[in-house]
Write a protein that holds these residues in place. Structure first.
Motif, short mmCIF file in Angstrom:
data_model
loop_
_atom_site.label_atom_id
_atom_site.label_comp_id
_atom_site.label_asym_id
_atom_site.label_seq_id
_atom_site.Cartn_x
_atom_site.Cartn_y
_atom_site.Cartn_z
N UNK A 32 86.61 32.17 105.08
CA UNK A 32 87.48 33.23 104.98
C UNK A 32 88.46 32.75 106.01
N UNK A 33 89.72 32.90 106.28
CA UNK A 33 91.25 31.78 107.04
C UNK A 33 90.91 32.51 108.09
N UNK A 34 90.96 31.80 109.22
CA UNK A 34 91.16 33.27 110.34
C UNK A 34 92.30 33.24 110.49
N UNK A 35 93.35 33.11 109.80
CA UNK A 35 94.69 33.66 110.24
C UNK A 35 95.02 34.94 110.20
N UNK A 55 97.84 26.65 113.46
CA UNK A 55 97.72 26.11 115.08
C UNK A 55 96.79 25.49 114.83
N UNK A 56 96.20 24.50 113.47
CA UNK A 56 95.03 23.85 113.71
C UNK A 56 93.78 24.67 112.99
N UNK A 57 93.58 26.14 113.49
CA UNK A 57 93.08 26.39 112.54
C UNK A 57 92.16 26.32 111.19
N UNK A 58 93.57 26.71 110.81
CA UNK A 58 93.76 26.71 108.94
C UNK A 58 93.57 25.40 108.43
N UNK A 59 93.47 24.58 108.74
CA UNK A 59 93.09 22.65 108.60
C UNK A 59 91.72 23.04 109.49
#
Length: 565
Positions: free
Chosen positions: A225-228, A172-176
């Motif tokens: 640190x990905x937030x997914x 949802x954009x967070x990864x990007x």
DNA sequence: CCGGGGGCCT
DNA sequence: AGGCCCC
């Protein structure tokens, strides 16, 4: 009715925290000639820090010199008691990183770490991203100049990724955002490297996670640190003490709460223990006078949640202090000499950090304030320093002392106890001289610091000085050249010219109340300390009648020598 | 052979 | 002014 509004349900789960992109840099010297050799920075008898070659031999920070030498006989030692060179480097790195920030949220932690909140830069570039040509993306570093930036391949996160697995659920954009952050971090690390320093970086959605992520691939790589997925698995294996904010006191309190004194506590241990809750932690840590809300704060940290902001860059430090340790200073000449030494360092620091680099455009120096050349004190240098102005003027001077404890008493005394400190208004005359400060040192030591020392250590038979610390704090806004702005100062000027005044006292509210108070004070005699026993009916200001807590200045009279026993 | 700073909170 | 925290 609106209970199951699908719209609100869709928006609710998203925390604002998830949208942030925080970078944490940790910089170190990439000394080419010494890169392969074990190097340690020494302070007195202790190793302040060491490079990674030395650490491979088992050398640790804060280790005794002897032990370090035993572990690593070839260890090269550099003296690190004077931090000036390290401050210099730190400032340059900090300035470099700050120059890339759009929102000024650049926070220093110690001399070698920097947080950046680059959420705004990332948001801007997220909109620019062309998902049909990711491999030839352009990262824009300036809103004004689209040309300023760098090419990058947006198909992958740059550098290391923690917990790299298949989890690519609903981006949802967070990864990007974090992906973009990783490329920005890499670019900035290259810039740092071009200055001759290596760095590690953590990229995450808050300060806590960014800092911990950066630890994963030190000293010369970066970790996103990905937030997914949940940060819990990332945090679980870490020793509790790794959590910034959890210090020795907290660890001790928690160990007694959990009754697991022997083993090294991990985040998982603490978080899953039934006795641990925000309330329990609050009760435990807030016992008497503790920070309120600390329990919830720690508890949230254990869950990877940290809402703290990256503080905006501060132009001026809150305080400047110089300290040194001694093996038992006992005589006044020793103490005086030590005070002269550290006071000189302090004034030099004030000139470096508080005095503007660039000369002010109008070299007008105090037209009326200095018109009558003072006959009493020949220290006037007519605004030396080529019109440089003070960006800030500290209002308070503090002296801290600690008695010396011989090694035989080390087990009997708590480290850090025995410190005593007292602060007073800082005499304003120290802002007169902007180049040569020797006489100011003398006046400061004789008139202010030595009397202060006597109030802290009244009994000469007990003088076993183990530490001296001199600190200026309570900075005020920039002082203009010329001064003489306030009524109080004007009155002082007038009466001084007429020669009526014998003594003038500076009260706190005079020093504090005036944003534009340059204080002038260019020609006072050295200050004298007046201790009044009952603090109620003390000295009164001769100009305004207000109560003076402790500090008084002789204008025309002489200050007398202190009795030496 | 127990450093030299800095921050924020009460 | 002191405590606890960070490096």
């Amino acid at each position: 009715m609106d209970k199951e509004n699908p719209d609100s349900k869709r928006k609710a789960p998203r925390r604002k925290d998830d949208d942030r992109v925080i970078l944490h840099f940790c910089v170190e010297n990439s000394n080419p000639s010494l890169k392969t050799l074990p190097l340690g920075i020494k302070q007195k008898s202790i190793l302040a820090t060491c490079n990674y070659v030395a650490r491979r031999h088992g050398v640790k920070k804060l280790m005794g010199i002897q032990e370090a030498k035993r572990l690593c006989p070839d260890l090269i030692l550099a003296d690190g008691e004077d931090l000036s060179p390290f401050r210099d480097v730190s400032k340059r790195i900090y300035s470099l990183l700050k120059s890339y920030s759009w929102n000024g949220r650049v926070e220093r932690l110690g001399l070698d770490e920097v947080f950046l909140d680059v959420t705004d830069i990332i948001a801007y570039n997220l909109e620019l991203l062309n998902h049909h040509n990711l491999e030839n993306s352009w990262f824009c570093l300036s809103r004004e100049d689209p040309e300023k930036g760098f090419e990058f391949d947006a198909r992958e996160v740059k550098g290391c990724v923690y917990g790299e697995d298949e989890s690519q659920q609903g981006d949802d954009g967070s990864k990007w955002r974090l992906l973009l952050g990783s490329h920005l971090a890499f670019y900035l690390r290259q810039e740092v490297e071009s200055m001759g320093y290596t760095s590690a970086c953590g990229i995450a959605t808050n300060k806590l996670l960014a800092k911990l992520a950066g630890d994963k691939n030190k000293p010369r790589n970066q970790t996103t640190l990905l937030s997914s997925h949940s940060p819990i698995p990332f945090l679980n294996p870490l020793p509790l003490a790794k959590i910034p904010g959890v210090g020795s006191k907290t660890i001790h309190a928690l160990k007694t709460l959990l009754q697991t004194e022997s083993t090294e506590l991990t985040v998982h241990d603490a978080r899953t223990h039934p006795a641990v809750s925000p309330f329990a932690l609050e009760r435990l840590l807030c016992g008497s006078g503790g920070e309120k809300g600390i329990g919830q704060k720690i508890w949230l940290l254990l869950h990877g949640i940290d809402g703290s902001e990256v503080k905006p860059a501060r132009d001026i430090p809150r305080q400047i202090s110089i300290e040194d340790t001694y093996r038992g200073l006992t005589t006044l000449p020793q103490i005086r000499a030590s005070l002269v030494q550290i006071t000189g360092s302090l004034l030099r620091r004030m000139h470096v950090d508080l005095l503007d680099d660039s000369p002010s455009p109008s070299p007008v120096t105090t037209p009326s304030a200095t018109s009558p050349p003072p006959t009493t004190v020949p220290t006037q240098k007519s605004g030396g320093g080529g019109g440089r102005r003070w960006m800030a003027q500290p209002k308070t001077l503090r002296l801290t002392t600690r008695p010396y404890f011989p090694p035989s008493e080390w087990d009997k005394v708590e480290y850090n106890t025995g410190r005593a400190s007292k602060s007073v208004p800082l005499p304003r005359f120290i802002f007169d001289l902007k180049e040569d400060s020797e006489e100011i040192v003398e006046r400061l030591v004789e008139g202010t610091l030595l009397p202060l020392f006597h109030t802290l250590n009244p009994d000469p038979k007990k003088w076993r000085v183990g530490l001296l610390n001199v600190c200026v704090t309570n900075m005020s806004g920039g002082g203009h050249e010329g001064g003489g702005g306030s009524d109080i100062v004007a009155a002082f000027q007038r009466q001084k010219e007429v020669g009526e005044i014998r003594a003038i006292a500076f009260a706190d509210d005079q020093l504090l109340g005036d944003d534009d108070d340059d204080g002038d004070g260019s020609s006072e005699e050295p200050a004298e300390w007046v201790e009044d026993e009952d603090e109620q009916d003390g000295v009164r200001c001769q100009l305004c009648g207000c109560a003076i807590p402790v500090f008084a200045v002789e204008a025309h009279g002489r200050w007398h020598e202190l009795e030496e026993d």
